[in-house]
Design an enzyme around this catalytic site. Sequence first.
Site, short mmCIF file in Angstrom:
data_model
loop_
_atom_site.label_atom_id
_atom_site.label_comp_id
_atom_site.label_asym_id
_atom_site.label_seq_id
_atom_site.Cartn_x
_atom_site.Cartn_y
_atom_site.Cartn_z
N TYR A 89 42.08 10.76 24.55
CA TYR A 89 42.32 9.32 24.45
C TYR A 89 41.25 8.51 25.18
O TYR A 89 41.02 7.35 24.84
CB TYR A 89 43.73 9.00 24.95
CG TYR A 89 44.73 9.49 23.94
CD1 TYR A 89 45.03 8.74 22.81
CD2 TYR A 89 45.30 10.75 24.07
CE1 TYR A 89 45.89 9.22 21.85
CE2 TYR A 89 46.16 11.24 23.10
CZ TYR A 89 46.45 10.47 21.99
OH TYR A 89 47.29 10.96 21.02
N HIS A 134 40.19 20.93 14.29
CA HIS A 134 40.88 19.70 14.66
C HIS A 134 40.02 18.86 15.59
O HIS A 134 39.89 17.64 15.41
CB HIS A 134 42.21 20.05 15.34
CG HIS A 134 42.88 18.88 15.99
ND1 HIS A 134 43.45 17.85 15.26
CD2 HIS A 134 43.07 18.56 17.30
CE1 HIS A 134 43.95 16.95 16.09
NE2 HIS A 134 43.73 17.35 17.34
N PHE A 135 39.41 19.48 16.58
CA PHE A 135 38.56 18.73 17.50
C PHE A 135 37.34 18.14 16.78
O PHE A 135 36.85 17.07 17.14
CB PHE A 135 38.09 19.64 18.65
CG PHE A 135 39.15 19.91 19.66
CD1 PHE A 135 40.03 18.91 20.06
CD2 PHE A 135 39.30 21.17 20.23
CE1 PHE A 135 41.03 19.15 20.99
CE2 PHE A 135 40.29 21.42 21.17
CZ PHE A 135 41.16 20.42 21.55
N HIS A 136 36.87 18.85 15.76
CA HIS A 136 35.74 18.31 15.00
C HIS A 136 36.14 17.13 14.13
O HIS A 136 35.29 16.34 13.73
CB HIS A 136 35.09 19.41 14.16
CG HIS A 136 34.15 20.28 14.93
ND1 HIS A 136 34.59 21.28 15.77
CD2 HIS A 136 32.79 20.28 15.04
CE1 HIS A 136 33.54 21.87 16.34
NE2 HIS A 136 32.45 21.28 15.92
N ARG A 152 39.33 31.52 17.72
CA ARG A 152 38.31 30.61 18.24
C ARG A 152 37.66 31.25 19.46
O ARG A 152 38.11 32.26 19.96
CB ARG A 152 38.93 29.27 18.61
CG ARG A 152 39.95 29.35 19.73
CD ARG A 152 40.68 28.07 19.98
NE ARG A 152 39.86 27.01 20.52
CZ ARG A 152 40.30 26.03 21.32
NH1 ARG A 152 41.58 26.00 21.66
NH2 ARG A 152 39.50 25.11 21.77
N ARG A 153 36.57 30.61 19.93
CA ARG A 153 35.85 31.04 21.14
C ARG A 153 35.30 32.45 21.03
O ARG A 153 35.14 33.15 22.03
CB ARG A 153 36.74 30.97 22.39
CG ARG A 153 37.32 29.61 22.72
CD ARG A 153 37.94 29.63 24.12
NE ARG A 153 38.60 28.39 24.46
CZ ARG A 153 39.90 28.17 24.37
NH1 ARG A 153 40.69 29.12 23.90
NH2 ARG A 153 40.43 27.01 24.71
N HIS A 190 43.96 16.74 27.79
CA HIS A 190 44.54 15.96 26.70
C HIS A 190 44.25 14.47 26.80
O HIS A 190 43.82 13.86 25.82
CB HIS A 190 46.04 16.19 26.56
CG HIS A 190 46.60 15.51 25.35
ND1 HIS A 190 46.43 16.01 24.08
CD2 HIS A 190 47.28 14.35 25.19
CE1 HIS A 190 46.98 15.20 23.20
NE2 HIS A 190 47.50 14.18 23.86
#
Length: 549
Positions: free
Chosen positions: A227, A374-376, A439-440, A223
């Site tokens: 950041y 979301h990560f994209h 996913r995955r 996580h």
Amino acid sequence: MSKLSTVVDRRDAKLSMAHLYVGYVAVLIGAIAGLLQTFVRSGAITLPAGIGYYQLLTAHGILLALVFTTYFIVGFLYAGMSRTMGRFYDLPYRLGWLGFIIMTAGTVLTTIMVLLNEGTVLYTFYAPLKASPWFYIGLTLFIVGSWVAGFGMFRQYFIWRRVNKGKLSPLFSFMAIMTMVLWLVATLGVAVSVIFQFIPWSFGWVDTINVLLSRTLFWYFGHPLVYFWLLPAYIAWYVVIPKIIGGKIFSDSLARLSFVLFLLFSIPVGFHHQLLESGISPFWKYIQVVLTFMVIIPSLMTAFSLFAMFELSGREKGARGLFGWVKKLPWGDARFFAPFMGMLIFIPAGTGGIINASNQLNQMVHNTLWVTGHFHLTVASTVALTFFGISYWLIPHLTGRTLTKRMNLFANIQTILWTVGMFFMSGAMHTVGLFGAPRRTAYTTYGDHPDALGWIPYEVTMAVGGTILFIAVLLLMYIVVNLAFFAPKGVEEFPIGEVAEAAERTPAVLENWRLWIAVSACLILLAYTIPVIDMLEHSPPGSTGFKLW
């Protein structure tokens, strides 16, 4: 040390460019793997020569989310510290090159293992998936190399503080050090996991591994990694963008406080990625969810500072009305346009992050393509677009060239293509994730039969988005190569903003590193000590007592 100037020292520039070169090679290889992924998942092609979908997935995730971002960040921060503190002293400079060499050795080793199908364990390399021990050794070298580079920055910073006693450090350099402190503390978790769990297990020295502990140590790192990606983008937003638009930094103290808060609240929150995992007490999950939502505060502080800066700059240029300042922004300048699009995309990305961290809402989207989408939006859109925008002025600055009108036009086109491509790809991922698509997985449904393509309209949409994104990558590579080797010789500005005259004086306590690192350590101990002891005491069958495996 040479006299401070507005140009990065040529020696330091070569070190920064070395990092950028490796970073953008990783972008190209990772993008090729990503394009093939989308076509395979949509059923459009079958991979030749035994190349596996998960092999591509691993390469795509590691090269883009870890290799590109880390190399770019280290190169950018070294350049920015040289620009704001002056030429690097000999020891910090040598540490920078040593870190680069160690990182690159680790990157090459890890990439070879993935390409040989000896490291196909996905970006998260969860146990019980097992890779070649050389894959994990490569990861270790990569992390250690980044630490060495960080130590070079720390040394430069504290030498400057000693030489300039009583002076406030440059805002860019303060933020750079905070970013590397966060990275160092966060990577301790994954380093412990790789060195003491995965390497002995993969060599066969031990028979079992504590899976829950390995996942916990990964997300202790996973996580704050977000950041680590975001803080350099925030540096550009806080420090660089004001200069580009002709404005001033709204508040030095507010900017520093936001970075302090990111350090405090971005690390002890990994359990919100493990909300559906058994073996962790709901109480400790609740504690870390609360700490996760605390990160919203510095995010909102950042949004307030940026839009206050935009409005004040616009008013000074004669803007009238509630949104008149929008017309005064330099929309045709790629140095602004690309990062600003990243800022806008961060609004839905941040909203998705709140959903992911919420216990009840997470039940619906956990381990679905929603999370991938979301990560994209975060690293592949907000962070990537900001990094691209930085590159458009940083590369010519470091190579002694200029950003021409033609390259600026291409950069704006690249930004539009990237935004449109990501709209299709990430939008489809979010939508199909709400329908429950996992996913995955290489398959498009939960069905027992791989040919049951129940999500085919969305998979085609992802493939269309992936194609547009790959075209944007090719255009990006053309721009980068041109700015590095073929653009006209000249001096491109390294924009560093000045603080507004009306801003409050920055309190000295914000640079009390011992205080903030101690508070961060206390929060980490609060959030992890008892849960980790519990994981060690209640090891799974096959391991006993206080063992990591």
